[in-house]
Design a protein around this motif. Sequence first.
Motif, PDB file in Angstrom:
ATOM      1  N   PRO A 122      42.297  34.084  32.282  1.00 26.51           N
ATOM      2  CA  PRO A 122      43.574  34.031  33.023  1.00 26.51           C
ATOM      3  C   PRO A 122      43.400  34.060  34.536  1.00 26.51           C
ATOM      4  N   ARG A 123      42.444  34.875  35.014  1.00 24.81           N
ATOM      5  CA  ARG A 123      42.203  34.922  36.460  1.00 24.81           C
ATOM      6  C   ARG A 123      41.714  33.568  36.972  1.00 24.81           C
ATOM      7  N   GLN A 124      40.834  32.934  36.201  1.00 25.14           N
ATOM      8  CA  GLN A 124      40.282  31.657  36.635  1.00 25.14           C
ATOM      9  C   GLN A 124      41.338  30.545  36.591  1.00 25.14           C
ATOM     10  N   LEU A 125      42.210  30.588  35.594  1.00 27.95           N
ATOM     11  CA  LEU A 125      43.296  29.607  35.523  1.00 27.95           C
ATOM     12  C   LEU A 125      44.167  29.689  36.767  1.00 27.95           C
ATOM     13  N   LYS A 126      44.455  30.897  37.205  1.00 28.31           N
ATOM     14  CA  LYS A 126      45.271  31.077  38.402  1.00 28.31           C
ATOM     15  C   LYS A 126      44.534  30.596  39.645  1.00 28.31           C
ATOM     16  N   ALA A 127      43.249  30.922  39.732  1.00 29.36           N
ATOM     17  CA  ALA A 127      42.455  30.513  40.892  1.00 29.36           C
ATOM     18  C   ALA A 127      42.340  28.994  40.979  1.00 29.36           C
TER      19      ALA A 127
ATOM     20  N   GLY B 109      42.195  31.407  20.117  1.00 29.50           N
ATOM     21  CA  GLY B 109      41.579  31.343  21.435  1.00 29.50           C
ATOM     22  C   GLY B 109      42.568  31.305  22.575  1.00 29.50           C
ATOM     23  N   MET B 110      43.773  31.822  22.367  1.00 31.03           N
ATOM     24  CA  MET B 110      44.821  31.824  23.397  1.00 31.03           C
ATOM     25  C   MET B 110      44.862  33.187  24.102  1.00 31.03           C
ATOM     26  N   PRO B 111      44.779  33.220  25.423  1.00 30.86           N
ATOM     27  CA  PRO B 111      44.926  34.499  26.130  1.00 30.86           C
ATOM     28  C   PRO B 111      46.318  35.094  25.890  1.00 30.86           C
ATOM     29  N   MET B 112      46.393  36.398  25.941  1.00 31.93           N
ATOM     30  CA  MET B 112      47.689  37.057  25.780  1.00 31.93           C
ATOM     31  C   MET B 112      48.628  36.717  26.936  1.00 31.93           C
TER      32      MET B 112
ATOM     33  N   ARG C 227      31.599  39.809  26.907  1.00 33.34           N
ATOM     34  CA  ARG C 227      32.147  39.749  25.550  1.00 33.34           C
ATOM     35  C   ARG C 227      33.267  38.726  25.493  1.00 33.34           C
ATOM     36  N   TYR C 228      33.393  38.086  24.328  1.00 26.78           N
ATOM     37  CA  TYR C 228      34.360  36.991  24.218  1.00 26.78           C
ATOM     38  C   TYR C 228      35.782  37.454  24.525  1.00 26.78           C
ATOM     39  N   LEU C 229      36.201  38.583  23.981  1.00 27.29           N
ATOM     40  CA  LEU C 229      37.571  39.040  24.199  1.00 27.29           C
ATOM     41  C   LEU C 229      37.849  39.316  25.680  1.00 27.29           C
ATOM     42  N   THR C 230      36.845  39.816  26.397  1.00 25.76           N
ATOM     43  CA  THR C 230      36.996  40.011  27.840  1.00 25.76           C
ATOM     44  C   THR C 230      37.141  38.667  28.534  1.00 25.76           C
TER      45      THR C 230
ATOM     46  N   PHE D 162      44.802  38.295  13.320  1.00 22.65           N
ATOM     47  CA  PHE D 162      45.426  38.726  14.569  1.00 22.65           C
ATOM     48  C   PHE D 162      45.262  37.676  15.667  1.00 22.65           C
ATOM     49  N   THR D 163      44.060  37.141  15.832  1.00 22.32           N
ATOM     50  CA  THR D 163      43.840  36.149  16.893  1.00 22.32           C
ATOM     51  C   THR D 163      44.642  34.878  16.632  1.00 22.32           C
ATOM     52  N   ASN D 164      44.788  34.483  15.378  1.00 22.59           N
ATOM     53  CA  ASN D 164      45.611  33.320  15.058  1.00 22.59           C
ATOM     54  C   ASN D 164      47.086  33.601  15.348  1.00 22.59           C
TER      55      ASN D 164
END
Length: 382
Positions: free
Chosen positions: A80-85, A98-101, A70-73, A139-141
């Motif tokens: 975020p996990r992939q950005l760190k990796a 489209g910004m992660p929390m 799902r997109y939100l997941t 909300f997403t914006n």
Amino acid sequence: MTKNLRVGFNAYLLSSPDLRGWVRYILNLLAALPAHGVRPVLYSTATLHADHLARLPLDSYEVRISPPMRYLTWENVWLPRQLKADSIDVFHCPMNYGMPMFTNCPRVLTLHDVIDIVYYIRRMSNFNRLKPSSLRTSFTNWVARVRADRIITISEHAKRDIIKHLRVPNKKLTVVYEAADPQFHRVIMPAEIERSRCNYKLAKPYFFYLGGWEERKNLPFFLHCFAAASLADEVLVLGGGKPAQQTRLFELSKTLGIADRVKFLGFVPEADLPSLYAGALAFVYPSKYEGFGLQVCEAMAAGCPVFVANSTSLPEIAGEGGELFSLNERTELADLLRKVATDSIFRKVLVERARLRSQNFSWDRTAKETASVYQNCKRHTD
């Protein structure tokens, strides 16, 4: 040697073949950034479209595609996990949402404008505002602009509206102009213009419009002004528009007595646009509200005189490169249409003004200024 800055991008939109608006912005930016010490890493939920990737320099970027989810997941867990990796230095969301929390790196958002809020949402009924889809979009914006460490926007007018309507602090915002695609800056030969006129059956001198046809684009105003100009031979050429929109404008053209002098092109292939601009008497943009006005840049780069509404961002972008007209009455635009159709010296001066102004906009400059935002963002959050 200075290490390239690894910048992650939400490339979700690039999985579709669509080439409008935000996608064009993303692709032109990605193509120009590597020359300014940036290594883009593109993140998506699905395979990126081959036509888009073909626009980017070879070996200038990396791609990460997630497993199905799902997109939100994807946005708030996988990404975020992939950005760190991937040891990403800065994450850039190049669209309004489209910004992660949470991420382990600083975040940059491109907030193109506030048209949705100023021009659409505030005109909705309370019932429509409270629909789940509307609340989810709001909300997403909100998340995107609150979680961003820096926000890029595309005009001073857009910046003022963001501060006024969204209460974003001035210090968080940086204006970085967009630009026309490189193809509009090339020399367009007379033979190419003539072929285009033949292909589209444009035997007579024409005024040109290209873009959306929604209410704020104000095309009925253009038709009224064209009718008021009472020109003898010139025609009005309109690119874009859905069948229902074309039908409504055709009915208006019949009412105004100009139906035989209005031509609807529908969708226009990208490769045909430079010659259609260059062959026009003028490009006319009567929009009531724009965050930037990319077609104005395209027309100026192609050496086409531009007439734009004295409204929102359009005077800022056209600058000395075009002529302004009021939306409060029709005589100003009608007079401009008559003058450029009958005064070849006036048109020649407008062509030179347009070309000169177009030199203020380039994707190389956009990329350089965007890379500076990345560097400042990283420096202030390290």
